[in-house]
Design a protein around this motif. Structure first.
Motif, PDB file in Angstrom:
ATOM      1  N   LYS A  78     -34.141 -58.035-130.869  1.00 15.82           N
ATOM      2  CA  LYS A  78     -35.135 -57.048-131.285  1.00 15.82           C
ATOM      3  C   LYS A  78     -36.284 -57.016-130.278  1.00 15.82           C
ATOM      4  N   THR A 120     -28.333 -58.252-132.373  1.00 14.57           N
ATOM      5  CA  THR A 120     -28.964 -57.677-131.182  1.00 14.57           C
ATOM      6  C   THR A 120     -30.427 -58.088-131.112  1.00 14.57           C
ATOM      7  N   ARG A 172     -22.488 -57.443-132.618  1.00 14.45           N
ATOM      8  CA  ARG A 172     -23.615 -57.144-131.731  1.00 14.45           C
ATOM      9  C   ARG A 172     -24.745 -56.461-132.501  1.00 14.45           C
ATOM     10  N   GLN A 173     -24.381 -55.600-133.444  1.00 17.08           N
ATOM     11  CA  GLN A 173     -25.406 -54.898-134.206  1.00 17.08           C
ATOM     12  C   GLN A 173     -26.206 -55.865-135.075  1.00 17.08           C
ATOM     13  N   LEU A 174     -25.538 -56.873-135.613  1.00 15.29           N
ATOM     14  CA  LEU A 174     -26.238 -57.819-136.487  1.00 15.29           C
ATOM     15  C   LEU A 174     -27.167 -58.738-135.717  1.00 15.29           C
ATOM     16  N   GLU A 184     -23.150 -55.091-143.106  1.00 12.87           N
ATOM     17  CA  GLU A 184     -22.318 -54.132-142.397  1.00 12.87           C
ATOM     18  C   GLU A 184     -20.914 -54.176-142.972  1.00 12.87           C
ATOM     19  N   SER A 244     -26.917 -62.446-142.941  1.00 12.76           N
ATOM     20  CA  SER A 244     -26.069 -61.285-142.631  1.00 12.76           C
ATOM     21  C   SER A 244     -24.829 -61.324-143.512  1.00 12.76           C
ATOM     22  N   PRO A 290     -18.478 -54.743-132.212  1.00 13.50           N
ATOM     23  CA  PRO A 290     -19.680 -53.898-132.346  1.00 13.50           C
ATOM     24  C   PRO A 290     -20.564 -54.290-133.527  1.00 13.50           C
ATOM     25  N   VAL A 291     -19.928 -54.652-134.674  1.00 13.27           N
ATOM     26  CA  VAL A 291     -20.729 -55.074-135.830  1.00 13.27           C
ATOM     27  C   VAL A 291     -21.465 -56.372-135.526  1.00 13.27           C
ATOM     28  N   ASP A 317     -13.777 -53.047-135.078  1.00 17.70           N
ATOM     29  CA  ASP A 317     -15.156 -52.970-135.555  1.00 17.70           C
ATOM     30  C   ASP A 317     -15.892 -54.306-135.438  1.00 17.70           C
TER      31      ASP A 317
END
Length: 426
Positions: free
Chosen positions: A423, A421, A417-419, A404, A374, A414-415, A411
């Motif tokens: 699947k 999360t 968590r997005q990286l 990201e 990431s 949220p970033v 930010d």
């Protein structure tokens, strides 16, 4: 009549079940409060507990009632102001119910918002709920630190808690049959012989033989009755053994740009991101190693203290960190045994044509061996060459590379968590 007296000590945390039920019910409020807390806290306070405030209106239980429309007839006992037939004006919207917080009305009584404290453990649970290290698949039987307890038949010794009642009664029954089978057969023959002898005509019956048969029958019955119903060696216990459990070994490489182009605010956001990652790994994975690499024009493997608090800075050559990661992977973390992960934070500023070198190292030496990589670029400015090169890496490894941008402190969470999360399998 038997009496059972419970002499167990009073257990602590009696309200744990109710608390867990309450936390599940207001999960959305708590997760929102945790996300807001992450944006406002200092780095040293990121893993502390938090006060959660829930609006009073959300605490109300759902009820069924008649609506306010139409005409209603009500009996109001004890009222001295009205008589039968008077018409009472309908109260306006929100009147007579008080209020809460800043929206409280100037009449009636209200209730403050419900505020409660969640512990550090609960805060971290909500913070990292639904996150995982992607693509962790390599499991290896290594070391003897991890075991699982499994059933392995029965044994003749053990603690009372592991007593197997069915097996014990079956063993006792088998023992009684083995010890008394012959005697019972002889007893049955003697009883039949006695019955025949007693059925004879009194003139033909041999009383002496009848007495002998009765003595033998009595003796056999006593011998059968002396066999215990349950003996010590009938007891069978469940046998539990420890089996070594294969475990997933993982290593996370944290690459942080500390060059002069990264101002203090940018470095602080990078540290917040890596601190979140570090807490997540410590919280969720028992057997995960972390390698910290700081770089400016040269890269250096450092410990946790130096990674977060060192003030060393300089120019920018991003490939130096990637080369160091590649060399450490080759020396200490073979890809056949380790789940390898990488996380990089930079402002995207790089030296001349070094970005193409980063692209080559990632494509040829790192991405074929890592489970997930990431990259977060912390900058409010337009992207530079490094971002473009990394985008081509993302196109080549869409399932194993993510990138990201972070512009502001809000930010970061949220970033993050997005990286990471979880699947959902297709």
């Amino acid at each position: 009549m038997s009496y059972i007296i419970d002499r167990r000590l009073n257990g602590k945390k009696k309200s744990t079940v109710n608390r867990q039920r309450f936390l599940r019910r207001y999960k959305a409020h708590i997760k929102k409060a945790v996300g807001e807390a992450m944006n406002s806290r200092s780095i040293t306070d990121m893993d502390k507990g938090e006060k959660i405030s829930i609006p009073t209106r959300d605490l109300n239980e759902p009820i069924f009632s008649h609506g306010r429309g139409g005409h209603m007839e009500q009996v109001l006992p004890g009222n001295k102001e009205f008589i039968t037939g008077d018409r009472i004006p309908r109260p306006g919207q929100g009147q007579g119910q008080g209020g809460s917080g800043s929206g409280a009305s100037d009449s009636g009584e209200g209730i403050d918002e419900f505020v409660f404290q969640i512990s550090q453990e609960e805060f971290l649970d909500f913070m990292f709920e639904g996150l995982e290290l992607p693509n962790m698949v390599k499991r290896k039987l290594a070391g003897n630190e991890s075991f699982q307890v499994v059933r392995a038949g029965f044994c003749n010794e053990g603690s009372p808690g592991r007593l197997n009642v069915v097996r014990s009664m079956r063993a006792a029954n088998a023992r009684r049959i083995a010890l008394s089978g012959g005697k019972r057969r002889n007893l049955k023959l003697l009883e039949q012989e006695l019955e025949l002898e007693e059925a004879k005509d009194p003139a033909l019956k041999d009383q002496r033989k009848v007495d002998e048969l009765r003595l033998k029958i009595e003796d056999l019955r006593n011998r059968v009755n002396r066999i215990p119903f349950l003996d010590d060696f009938d007891l069978k216990y469940n046998l539990l053994i420890k089996q070594p459990r294969p475990r997933s070994k993982a290593v996370m490489f944290c690459l942080m740009d500390v060059s002069g182009s990264m101002n203090q605010a940018t470095k602080d956001m990078a540290k917040r991101f890596f601190l979140l990652l570090y807490l997540f790994l410590q919280r969720s994975y028992e057997y995960t190693e972390v390698v910290f690499i700081r770089h400016h024009t040269s890269a250096k493997e450092v410990d946790e203290q130096e990674f977060f608090y060192s003030r060393e800075t300089g120019g920018t050559i991003v490939s130096s960190a990637l080369k160091m990661m590649r060399d450490i992977m080759r020396d200490r973390y073979p890809a056949s045994e380790w789940n390898i992960y990488g996380a990089q934070a930079s402002d995207g500023d790089n030296w001349n044509d070094d970005s193409s070198t980063c692209h080559k190292i990632l494509i040829d030496d790192i991405m074929p061996h890592v489970q997930y990589y990431s990259y977060v670029e912390i900058t409010p400015r337009d992207h530079q060459a490094l971002w473009d090169e990394y985008q081509s890496v993302a196109r080549a490894f869409p399932d194993h590379f993510a990138m990201e941008q972070i512009i502001d402190v809000k930010d970061i969470y949220p970033v993050f968590r997005q990286l990471f999360t979880q699947k959902v399998a297709a």
